[in-house]
Scaffold this motif. Structure first.
Motif, PDB file in Angstrom:
ATOM      1  N   GLU B  46       0.827  -1.215   0.000  1.00 55.45           N
ATOM      2  CA  GLU B  46       0.000   0.000   0.000  1.00 55.45           C
ATOM      3  C   GLU B  46       0.854   1.255   0.000  1.00 55.45           C
ATOM      4  O   GLU B  46       0.372   2.326  -0.337  1.00 55.45           O
ATOM      5  CB  GLU B  46      -0.877   0.039   1.251  1.00 55.45           C
ATOM      6  CG  GLU B  46      -2.078  -0.869   1.204  1.00 55.45           C
ATOM      7  CD  GLU B  46      -2.848  -0.834   2.520  1.00 55.45           C
ATOM      8  OE1 GLU B  46      -2.732   0.147   3.262  1.00 55.45           O
ATOM      9  OE2 GLU B  46      -3.541  -1.810   2.800  1.00 55.45           O
ATOM     10  N   LEU B  48       1.537   3.576   1.931  1.00 56.23           N
ATOM     11  CA  LEU B  48       1.135   4.238   3.166  1.00 56.23           C
ATOM     12  C   LEU B  48      -0.082   3.497   3.686  1.00 56.23           C
ATOM     13  O   LEU B  48      -0.990   3.203   2.926  1.00 56.23           O
ATOM     14  CB  LEU B  48       0.742   5.683   2.883  1.00 56.23           C
ATOM     15  CG  LEU B  48       1.751   6.791   3.152  1.00 56.23           C
ATOM     16  CD1 LEU B  48       1.107   8.131   2.908  1.00 56.23           C
ATOM     17  CD2 LEU B  48       2.294   6.717   4.553  1.00 56.23           C
ATOM     18  N   PRO B  49      -0.118   3.190   4.988  1.00 52.95           N
ATOM     19  CA  PRO B  49      -1.283   2.467   5.497  1.00 52.95           C
ATOM     20  C   PRO B  49      -2.554   3.285   5.318  1.00 52.95           C
ATOM     21  O   PRO B  49      -2.554   4.490   5.577  1.00 52.95           O
ATOM     22  CB  PRO B  49      -0.973   2.275   6.981  1.00 52.95           C
ATOM     23  CG  PRO B  49       0.388   2.765   7.215  1.00 52.95           C
ATOM     24  CD  PRO B  49       0.857   3.510   6.017  1.00 52.95           C
ATOM     25  N   GLU B  50      -3.601   2.627   4.872  1.00 53.69           N
ATOM     26  CA  GLU B  50      -4.868   3.336   4.687  1.00 53.69           C
ATOM     27  C   GLU B  50      -5.875   2.897   5.738  1.00 53.69           C
ATOM     28  O   GLU B  50      -5.770   1.818   6.294  1.00 53.69           O
ATOM     29  CB  GLU B  50      -5.424   3.042   3.286  1.00 53.69           C
ATOM     30  CG  GLU B  50      -4.683   3.821   2.223  1.00 53.69           C
ATOM     31  CD  GLU B  50      -5.027   3.365   0.823  1.00 53.69           C
ATOM     32  OE1 GLU B  50      -6.038   2.645   0.666  1.00 53.69           O
ATOM     33  OE2 GLU B  50      -4.289   3.725  -0.099  1.00 53.69           O
ATOM     34  N   SER B  51      -6.869   3.753   5.959  1.00 54.21           N
ATOM     35  CA  SER B  51      -7.987   3.454   6.871  1.00 54.21           C
ATOM     36  C   SER B  51      -7.540   2.899   8.212  1.00 54.21           C
ATOM     37  O   SER B  51      -8.011   1.848   8.644  1.00 54.21           O
ATOM     38  CB  SER B  51      -8.953   2.451   6.236  1.00 54.21           C
ATOM     39  OG  SER B  51      -9.255   2.815   4.932  1.00 54.21           O
ATOM     40  N   LEU B  52      -6.615   3.577   8.871  1.00 55.77           N
ATOM     41  CA  LEU B  52      -6.221   3.136  10.213  1.00 55.77           C
ATOM     42  C   LEU B  52      -7.395   3.363  11.163  1.00 55.77           C
ATOM     43  O   LEU B  52      -8.016   4.424  11.148  1.00 55.77           O
ATOM     44  CB  LEU B  52      -5.007   3.934  10.681  1.00 55.77           C
ATOM     45  CG  LEU B  52      -3.724   3.649   9.931  1.00 55.77           C
ATOM     46  CD1 LEU B  52      -2.682   4.716  10.222  1.00 55.77           C
ATOM     47  CD2 LEU B  52      -3.186   2.280  10.298  1.00 55.77           C
TER      48      LEU B  52
END
Lengths: 427, 390
Positions: B46, B48-52
């Motif tokens: 990804e 960058l991590p999404e929907s943390l």
């Protein structure tokens, strides 16, 4: 009777462990020194005084105030004033600076016209901490100056401005469990747990390698004379547990204390959690030690695994964003549950019920790896071969045969194609 | 002279046979690096991590607090998954890892707002998980600022100000961050670029040391040396040559993976990084031979090589900068080949600065390659006299 046998095996295994310098390196010396080295490496927690250069095209009182205040933050240190961007870029190339603060010529004029003025920050991205330091340093300064500018303007008092001043809602940031927001408190708990598991794996594998070397020259393996693998396995497990009782106390309690890291654990929770972690690690280690043929191959086989394992634990890249395959694979390793449980028990003061899932997983892993070792031991007593190595060898033969078959097929297909092409040419 | 050449190829051929005779070599030279290459590039695909996951606590529960909640628009990286009824509940969720952070709106927010005092929203994140926590903080800070600005902006606009004037008052000085080289703040770029060569270098250090010392342990060292006409330099280079080839193939695979398949920044083209990867292989082999010669014990020299390989990962400074480390460790960092590889990567791939700025880093790697010249005669002596002690 079996209790006596069990203690007998345990005593012999302890003696064998403590008299083998190679194993002691893994069981005692590495856990003793490695965590210290790691904690020392990150002991400053965050990066201070990141060197930056300035290109001030405005040269006004406001721009100078901004720069002076930036320099005064703990995050940044202005090392040079450059006449243009090219000069600044040159300093960055020579690693003299990791960022540029660029204030455009129209900065002051824009502000005096009551419009929004921009400060440009260029940042070297070789480390994210430079970016973080620059962003937080300059943000603090700009918030501070924005407030002053607003106050100044309010002395001229227009109604809508006054109204707006009363409205904005402030916000504040509180980092929980890692007050300095630093690297040490975040990474070290994971490293500590991993050191415990990996040194166990390496030490047990080295013991098994030695045993296999001797076995090849005809010696009996430990406990074979008792004829009961369950007793042998339990005895060995107990021996390792005794050694690691001390090792774990040092690694998990003393090291964080020495470096003044957050330590919010409650003793009953910590003990109740670490015992299944150690047991799961011990039987995991016994299980994979069957793949080791001689003393030193454990280095080549198991050391590199630590690197992916620390990422699988989710302490760095969040678990919620991992591909499902790695998430599932990660469940097989005691370290995954150990890291997540210990990080929260140690750093966030979680109680046993808060880490229930991790704790149950560790007990399940203990059971699974115990049964698996038992199964392999039984087979080992019945035949002379080493099931793990045997399996790898068989797999290798099969893969080689498949490759040969595939190569032959490709060759044949190629020949057929060639013949066809030749026929077509003739036609 | 043809006799010399035969000696070299005879040893190289002998090494290929030795490598094939044990699955250990295949596992550690091919499987281990490949596994890690695939692991790291897919783990963080990804970027960058999404929907943390994050939460909110509204203890005020008034029209003002609800309007704040409404204005907390979701961002790509942050997803508010739940509203908790009180602070304790949210803290517990944080401890259980259900969320990485939450907003807290305390009681009395509306009261303060109407009595001309500044109310305050608090942002809590679990910094025991540093990366999600930092990312979440950035988003949540913006969300809170935007929510409050939205309220202020509405007032200003209603009073007849235009958008320019409104923003010029609410935020007179604005920061414009321009991350160079990695404008997406992609984590995969920043981790994989160092992790993949680091794992490869670790395996090289161990395999080189192991394969030399097993000759001593198995008692085949004299035969090996005699094939070279008692020339230890030739014996070692011929023995390591097939390994260099395998490792070069691995390096090529990760270069293609990173810069071809993943499309990571590669500003100065393929050759500077290819040279860096090749030199990393040679430097690691050189360093391992140096250690293997200096310490005539399989276990101890292998232990040291392993320590060096593992330690080179943090000390290369790719995650925590070297300048933030204690002075002693800063000095120590010069002794790790991976440190120079990392510096070359920053210059040549990430920032694209002229090659001349990285020249010394290449020279340092060459120095590691020829380091064994110092003590390789010890290895020759050991090959003649050594007996294995477990």
């Amino acid at each position: 009777m079996w209790v006596k046998n069990l203690l007998d095996v345990c005593g012999k295994e302890l003696k064998r462990t403590l008299s083998d310098v190679g194993v002691l390196v893994f069981f005692i010396i590495v856990p003793l020194l490695y965590p210290l080295l790691y904690a020392y490496l990150y002991s400053r927690e965050v990066v201070h005084e990141v060197p930056v250069v300035v290109v001030d095209e405005c040269r006004s009182t406001t721009s100078r105030e901004f720069l002076r205040k930036s320099d005064a933050t703990p995050d940044l240190k202005i090392v040079s004033y450059c006449s243009d961007m090219e000069e600044a870029r040159n300093l960055m190339r020579r690693h003299k600076a990791y960022g540029v603060i660029h204030i455009p010529a129209e900065f002051e004029r824009t502000l005096s016209e009551g419009r929004q003025a921009t400060v440009n920050l260029y940042c070297d991205m070789s480390g994210l901490l430079y970016y973080k330091a620059m962003l937080s340093g300059c943000t603090i300064v700009s918030l501070d100056m924005n407030r002053d500018i607003q106050m100044q303007r309010l002395s001229g008092l227009s109604d809508w401005e006054k109204d707006a001043m009363t409205m904005p809602i402030e916000n504040e940031y509180i980092t929980m469990f890692n007050p300095t927001n630093g690297f040490q408190a975040f990474l070290i708990p994971a490293v500590l747990i991993l050191v415990l598991q990996q040194t166990l794996v390496l030490g047990v594998a080295m013991l098994a390698g030695t045993e296999n070397e001797r076995r090849r020259s005809g010696a009996l393996i430990l406990g074979e004379e008792y004829g009961n693998p369950m007793v042998v396995l339990a005895g060995k497990g107990l021996a390792y547990l005794l050694v690691y009782g001390f090792t774990a106390t040092y690694v998990l309690c003393f090291v964080p204390w020495l470096f003044h890291m957050p330590q919010l654990w409650q003793l009953p929770t910590l003990v109740a959690f670490i015992i299944p972690f150690l047991l799961a690690s011990i039987f995991f280690a016994i299980c994979i030690s069957f793949f080791v043929r001689d003393r030193e191959s454990c280095f080549l086989l198991f050391v590199f695994v630590s690197v992916p394992l620390i990422f699988m634990s989710g302490i760095s890249w969040p678990t919620s964003n991992m591909p499902a395959f790695w998430k599932v694979l990660a469940q097989l390793f005691p370290s995954t549950h150990g890291v997540n449980g210990f990080a929260r028990i140690n750093t966030a003061g979680a109680l046993l019920q808060d880490v229930r899932i991790e704790s149950i997983s560790l007990w399940i892993l203990t059971g699974v790896y115990f049964m698996l070792s038992l199964f392999i031991y039984e087979r080992m007593y019945r035949s002379d071969k080493m099931p793990g190595v045997e399996f790898v060898m068989a797999m290798r033969t099969r893969v080689r045969r498949d490759i040969r078959v595939a190569a032959r097929d490709i060759k044949e297909a190629g020949q057929e194609l060639k013949e066809k092409l030749e026929q077509r040419k003739k036609n | 002279m043809s006799g010399t050449k035969q000696g070299f190829w005879a040893i190289a051929g002998r090494e290929i046979v030795r490598m094939q005779s044990r699955p250990l070599y295949g596992l550690s030279m091919i499987f281990a690096p490949l596994f890690c290459f695939v692991f790291f590039t897919t783990l963080m695909r990804e970027g960058l991590p999404e929907s943390l996951p994050a939460g909110v606590v509204d203890e005020d529960n008034t029209s003002v607090s609800r309007s704040i909640l409404r204005n907390l628009d979701s961002y790509q990286q942050t997803e508010i998954i739940r509203q908790y009824s009180n602070f304790a509940e949210a803290r517990e969720a944080l401890q259980k890892n259900e969320i990485y952070g939450f907003f807290y709106i305390p009681k009395g927010t509306q009261e303060k707002a109407s009595s001309q005092e500044q109310p305050k929203i608090s942002i809590y994140t679990n910094s025991a998980y540093l990366i999600p926590s930092s990312l979440l903080y950035r988003d949540m800070k913006t969300m809170a600022t935007m929510a409050s600005a939205a309220v202020g902006r509405e007032v200003l606009l209603a009073k007849g100000a235009n958008m320019d004037q409104a923003m010029g008052f609410l935020q007179p000085i604005k920061m414009d961050m321009r991350p160079l080289g990695n404008p997406w703040l992609n984590y995969n770029v920043y981790l994989s670029n160092t992790m993949l060569p680091a794992v490869l270098a670790l395996m090289i250090l161990m395999v080189t040391c192991f394969s030399i010392h097993t000759e001593l342990k198995d008692g085949s060292a004299r035969e090996w040396l005699s094939l070279s006409g008692d020339n230890i330099l030739k014996a070692v280079s011929a023995k390591l040559f097939p390994q260099t080839m395998v490792f070069s193939l691995m390096a090529l695979i990760y270069l293609v993976l990173l810069y071809g398949w993943m499309g990571f920044p590669l500003h100065n083209g393929f050759w500077p990084m290819f040279a860096a990867a090749e030199l990393l292989i040679l430097a690691s082999q050189g360093f391992a031979v140096f250690i293997a010669s200096a310490i005539p014990s399989l276990r101890w020299s292998l232990s040291l090589c392993t320590l060096w390989g593992v330690l080179s990962i943090p000390i290369s400074g790719f995650s925590f900068p070297v300048m933030g480390m204690p002075a002693a460790l800063q000095a120590l960092s010069y002794l790790f080949p991976l440190r120079y590889y990392f510096l070359i990567y920053v210059d040549q791939a990430l920032n694209g600065v002229p090659l001349v700025y990285s020249a010394w880093f290449y020279v340092a790697m060459i120095a590691f390659t020829i380091l064994p010249l110092v003590d390789i005669s010890l290895l020759r002596k050991a090959a003649h006299e050594y007996t294995y002690l477990p």
